[in-house]
Design a protein around this motif. Structure first.
Motif, PDB file in Angstrom:
ATOM      1  N   LYS A  34       0.825  -1.203   0.000  1.00 30.39           N
ATOM      2  CA  LYS A  34       0.000   0.000   0.000  1.00 30.39           C
ATOM      3  C   LYS A  34       0.861   1.256   0.000  1.00 30.39           C
ATOM      4  CE  LYS A  34      -3.683  -2.384   2.393  1.00 30.39           C
ATOM      5  NZ  LYS A  34      -4.355  -2.565   3.666  1.00 30.39           N
ATOM      6  N   ASN A  35       2.090   1.159   0.462  1.00 23.10           N
ATOM      7  CA  ASN A  35       2.969   2.313   0.549  1.00 23.10           C
ATOM      8  C   ASN A  35       3.691   2.630  -0.759  1.00 23.10           C
ATOM      9  OD1 ASN A  35       2.303   2.548   3.240  1.00 23.10           O
ATOM     10  ND2 ASN A  35       3.995   1.253   3.906  1.00 23.10           N
ATOM     11  N   THR A  36       3.511   1.823  -1.805  1.00 24.81           N
ATOM     12  CA  THR A  36       4.240   2.040  -3.048  1.00 24.81           C
ATOM     13  C   THR A  36       3.571   3.067  -3.936  1.00 24.81           C
ATOM     14  OG1 THR A  36       3.049   0.333  -4.253  1.00 24.81           O
ATOM     15  CG2 THR A  36       5.052  -0.345  -3.065  1.00 24.81           C
ATOM     16  N   GLY A  37       2.327   3.416  -3.637  1.00 21.16           N
ATOM     17  CA  GLY A  37       1.622   4.360  -4.481  1.00 21.16           C
ATOM     18  C   GLY A  37       1.123   3.717  -5.755  1.00 21.16           C
ATOM     19  N   GLY A  38       1.323   2.422  -5.929  1.00 15.49           N
ATOM     20  CA  GLY A  38       0.815   1.740  -7.114  1.00 15.49           C
ATOM     21  C   GLY A  38       1.522   2.137  -8.398  1.00 15.49           C
ATOM     22  N   THR A  39       2.724   2.661  -8.328  1.00 18.49           N
ATOM     23  CA  THR A  39       3.444   3.086  -9.517  1.00 18.49           C
ATOM     24  C   THR A  39       4.035   1.881 -10.222  1.00 18.49           C
ATOM     25  OG1 THR A  39       4.020   5.134  -8.391  1.00 18.49           O
ATOM     26  CG2 THR A  39       5.269   4.596 -10.361  1.00 18.49           C
ATOM     27  N   ALA A  40       3.553   1.625 -11.424  1.00 19.25           N
ATOM     28  CA  ALA A  40       4.071   0.496 -12.197  1.00 19.25           C
ATOM     29  C   ALA A  40       5.478   0.802 -12.693  1.00 19.25           C
ATOM     30  CB  ALA A  40       3.153   0.217 -13.386  1.00 19.25           C
ATOM     31  N   CYS A  41       6.322  -0.212 -12.708  1.00 20.35           N
ATOM     32  CA  CYS A  41       7.669  -0.054 -13.244  1.00 20.35           C
ATOM     33  C   CYS A  41       7.568   0.226 -14.749  1.00 20.35           C
ATOM     34  CB  CYS A  41       8.485  -1.331 -13.025  1.00 20.35           C
ATOM     35  SG  CYS A  41       8.752  -1.771 -11.300  1.00 20.35           S
ATOM     36  N   ARG A  42       8.322   1.206 -15.201  1.00 18.59           N
ATOM     37  CA  ARG A  42       8.329   1.554 -16.628  1.00 18.59           C
ATOM     38  C   ARG A  42       9.619   1.052 -17.262  1.00 18.59           C
ATOM     39  NH1 ARG A  42       6.281   7.532 -15.457  1.00 18.59           N
ATOM     40  NH2 ARG A  42       8.178   7.410 -14.274  1.00 18.59           N
ATOM     41  N   ILE A  43       9.495   0.567 -18.476  1.00 16.12           N
ATOM     42  CA  ILE A  43      10.644  -0.040 -19.151  1.00 16.12           C
ATOM     43  C   ILE A  43      11.765   0.976 -19.382  1.00 16.12           C
ATOM     44  CG2 ILE A  43       9.925   0.234 -21.564  1.00 16.12           C
ATOM     45  CD1 ILE A  43      10.790  -3.031 -21.432  1.00 16.12           C
ATOM     46  N   THR A  44      11.422   2.263 -19.405  1.00 19.25           N
ATOM     47  CA  THR A  44      12.438   3.305 -19.580  1.00 19.25           C
ATOM     48  C   THR A  44      13.232   3.560 -18.298  1.00 19.25           C
ATOM     49  OG1 THR A  44      10.789   4.999 -19.068  1.00 19.25           O
ATOM     50  CG2 THR A  44      11.172   4.480 -21.409  1.00 19.25           C
ATOM     51  N   GLU A  45      12.753   3.012 -17.165  1.00 12.64           N
ATOM     52  CA  GLU A  45      13.425   3.239 -15.888  1.00 12.64           C
ATOM     53  C   GLU A  45      14.016   1.967 -15.292  1.00 12.64           C
ATOM     54  OE1 GLU A  45      10.529   5.268 -13.503  1.00 12.64           O
ATOM     55  OE2 GLU A  45      10.639   7.062 -14.740  1.00 12.64           O
ATOM     56  N   VAL A  46      14.102   0.925 -16.103  1.00  5.47           N
ATOM     57  CA  VAL A  46      14.693  -0.326 -15.649  1.00  5.47           C
ATOM     58  C   VAL A  46      15.789  -0.748 -16.618  1.00  5.47           C
ATOM     59  CG1 VAL A  46      12.568  -1.115 -14.521  1.00  5.47           C
ATOM     60  CG2 VAL A  46      13.053  -1.820 -16.867  1.00  5.47           C
ATOM     61  N   GLY A  47      16.674  -1.571 -16.138  1.00 13.39           N
ATOM     62  CA  GLY A  47      17.640  -2.224 -17.009  1.00 13.39           C
ATOM     63  C   GLY A  47      17.084  -3.580 -17.386  1.00 13.39           C
ATOM     64  N   ALA A  74      12.990   4.962  -8.830  1.00 12.26           N
ATOM     65  CA  ALA A  74      12.280   4.925  -7.552  1.00 12.26           C
ATOM     66  C   ALA A  74      11.514   3.614  -7.417  1.00 12.26           C
ATOM     67  CB  ALA A  74      11.316   6.108  -7.480  1.00 12.26           C
ATOM     68  N   ARG A  75      11.111   3.316  -6.202  1.00 12.41           N
ATOM     69  CA  ARG A  75      10.335   2.105  -5.913  1.00 12.41           C
ATOM     70  C   ARG A  75       9.150   2.022  -6.874  1.00 12.41           C
ATOM     71  NH1 ARG A  75       9.762  -1.165  -1.226  1.00 12.41           N
ATOM     72  NH2 ARG A  75      11.380   0.121  -0.317  1.00 12.41           N
ATOM     73  N   CYS A  76       8.936   0.813  -7.422  1.00  7.94           N
ATOM     74  CA  CYS A  76       7.838   0.603  -8.362  1.00  7.94           C
ATOM     75  C   CYS A  76       7.309  -0.811  -8.221  1.00  7.94           C
ATOM     76  CB  CYS A  76       8.284   0.875  -9.801  1.00  7.94           C
ATOM     77  SG  CYS A  76       9.594  -0.223 -10.399  1.00  7.94           S
ATOM     78  N   THR A  77       6.202  -1.098  -8.893  1.00 14.99           N
ATOM     79  CA  THR A  77       5.590  -2.418  -8.769  1.00 14.99           C
ATOM     80  C   THR A  77       5.458  -3.099 -10.129  1.00 14.99           C
ATOM     81  OG1 THR A  77       3.367  -1.503  -8.937  1.00 14.99           O
ATOM     82  CG2 THR A  77       4.260  -1.787  -6.726  1.00 14.99           C
ATOM     83  N   LEU A  78       5.482  -4.404 -10.075  1.00 11.29           N
ATOM     84  CA  LEU A  78       5.240  -5.262 -11.238  1.00 11.29           C
ATOM     85  C   LEU A  78       4.195  -6.285 -10.820  1.00 11.29           C
ATOM     86  CD1 LEU A  78       8.910  -6.026 -12.349  1.00 11.29           C
ATOM     87  CD2 LEU A  78       7.244  -4.678 -13.627  1.00 11.29           C
ATOM     88  N   GLU A  79       3.178  -6.439 -11.630  1.00 13.21           N
ATOM     89  CA  GLU A  79       2.179  -7.455 -11.333  1.00 13.21           C
ATOM     90  C   GLU A  79       1.624  -7.994 -12.640  1.00 13.21           C
ATOM     91  OE1 GLU A  79      -1.635  -8.294  -8.464  1.00 13.21           O
ATOM     92  OE2 GLU A  79      -1.149  -6.238  -8.935  1.00 13.21           O
ATOM     93  N   GLY A  80       1.846  -9.252 -12.882  1.00 11.62           N
ATOM     94  CA  GLY A  80       1.294  -9.879 -14.070  1.00 11.62           C
ATOM     95  C   GLY A  80       2.361 -10.411 -14.994  1.00 11.62           C
ATOM     96  N   PHE A  81       1.984 -10.430 -16.255  1.00 13.65           N
ATOM     97  CA  PHE A  81       2.853 -10.976 -17.290  1.00 13.65           C
ATOM     98  C   PHE A  81       3.452  -9.844 -18.116  1.00 13.65           C
ATOM     99  CE2 PHE A  81      -0.051 -14.368 -16.293  1.00 13.65           C
ATOM    100  CZ  PHE A  81       0.710 -15.520 -16.402  1.00 13.65           C
ATOM    101  N   PRO A  82       4.707  -9.983 -18.508  1.00 16.09           N
ATOM    102  CA  PRO A  82       5.284  -9.009 -19.433  1.00 16.09           C
ATOM    103  C   PRO A  82       4.672  -9.209 -20.814  1.00 16.09           C
ATOM    104  CG  PRO A  82       6.777 -10.836 -19.126  1.00 16.09           C
ATOM    105  CD  PRO A  82       5.635 -11.063 -18.190  1.00 16.09           C
ATOM    106  N   GLY A  83       4.749  -8.190 -21.635  1.00 16.85           N
ATOM    107  CA  GLY A  83       4.346  -8.320 -23.032  1.00 16.85           C
ATOM    108  C   GLY A  83       5.556  -8.722 -23.849  1.00 16.85           C
ATOM    109  N   LEU A 140       6.322  -3.992 -19.992  1.00 13.94           N
ATOM    110  CA  LEU A 140       6.041  -4.384 -18.620  1.00 13.94           C
ATOM    111  C   LEU A 140       4.564  -4.170 -18.312  1.00 13.94           C
ATOM    112  CD1 LEU A 140       9.197  -2.879 -16.873  1.00 13.94           C
ATOM    113  CD2 LEU A 140       8.787  -5.246 -17.569  1.00 13.94           C
ATOM    114  N   PRO A 141       3.996  -5.008 -17.456  1.00 18.09           N
ATOM    115  CA  PRO A 141       2.566  -4.881 -17.154  1.00 18.09           C
ATOM    116  C   PRO A 141       2.245  -3.583 -16.427  1.00 18.09           C
ATOM    117  CG  PRO A 141       3.598  -6.471 -15.685  1.00 18.09           C
ATOM    118  CD  PRO A 141       4.627  -6.083 -16.697  1.00 18.09           C
ATOM    119  N   GLY A 142       1.124  -2.967 -16.798  1.00 20.64           N
ATOM    120  CA  GLY A 142       0.652  -1.775 -16.119  1.00 20.64           C
ATOM    121  C   GLY A 142       1.301  -0.483 -16.554  1.00 20.64           C
ATOM    122  N   ALA A 143       2.206  -0.528 -17.526  1.00 21.49           N
ATOM    123  CA  ALA A 143       2.894   0.684 -17.977  1.00 21.49           C
ATOM    124  C   ALA A 143       2.977   0.689 -19.495  1.00 21.49           C
ATOM    125  CB  ALA A 143       4.304   0.754 -17.387  1.00 21.49           C
TER     126      ALA A 143
END
Length: 177
Positions: A34-47, A74-83, A140-143
């Motif tokens: 609940k503290n993550t703000g629900g921000t999905a990880c974006r492919i532009t911000e990950v390696g 910053a802290r982010c979330t992943l939930e589901g399947f990648p595309g 990535l899912p959600g982004a």
């Protein structure tokens, strides 16, 4: 001396309340999400690292391509399947999800990693049911957004035709420690 226990009790109660409000960021389950703000990880911000693969050596063999995602922001979330989309020139094919595993909600702090696997059956060269893949597009899912990667593992067999790849992607899983 009843005055002494009351401040100690209040101090202990305040400390207990503060401790229950903290999140260790550990497993990604419970109230910490609940503290993550629900921000999905974006492919532009990950390696993203594709491979090294256990490539299928011959037509009809199965190969596995592991993909590791490392959070660089910053802290982010992943939930589901990648595309995952396989491309061969103007022809593209979406890789279906492997529903045998259940996706979990993952919270990634900076430098935390998650992974998934793309499994495929190698096709025959110049076969109408095979897709002569040259690139892999991942999202990535959600982004929104995607990133392309070269494909060097040979053609991918189609189930019904080249646009229906005999391949799948697993759900994202926590990687590392």
């Amino acid at each position: 001396m009843r005055a002494i226990p009351i401040p100690i009790t209040v101090t202990a109660l305040a400390a207990a309340l503060l401790l229950t409000a903290c999140d260790s960021g550990g497993s990604g389950t419970g109230s910490g999400d609940k503290n993550t703000g629900g921000t999905a990880c974006r492919i532009t911000e990950v390696g993203v690292q594709v491979g090294p693969a256990n490539a299928a050596p011959a037509a009809g063999d199965t190969g596995n391509v592991p993909v590791t995602v490392t959070n660089r922001g910053a802290r982010c979330t992943l939930e589901g399947f990648p595309g995952a989309t396989l491309s061969a020139g103007d022809v593209t094919a979406t890789v279906p999800q492997d529903k045998s595993g259940k996706p979990e909600k993952l919270t990634l702090a900076k430098d935390d990693t998650a992974s998934f696997t793309l499994t495929y059956v190698r096709g025959k060269e110049n076969d109408a049911k095979s897709l002569a893949v040259t690139s892999l597009k991942l999202s990535l899912p959600g982004a929104s957004g995607s990133q392309d990667f070269p494909w060097s593992y040979g053609p991918v067999q189609g189930r019904k035709n080249a646009g229906d790849p005999d391949a799948s992607v697993t759900a994202l899983q926590q990687a590392g420690d």
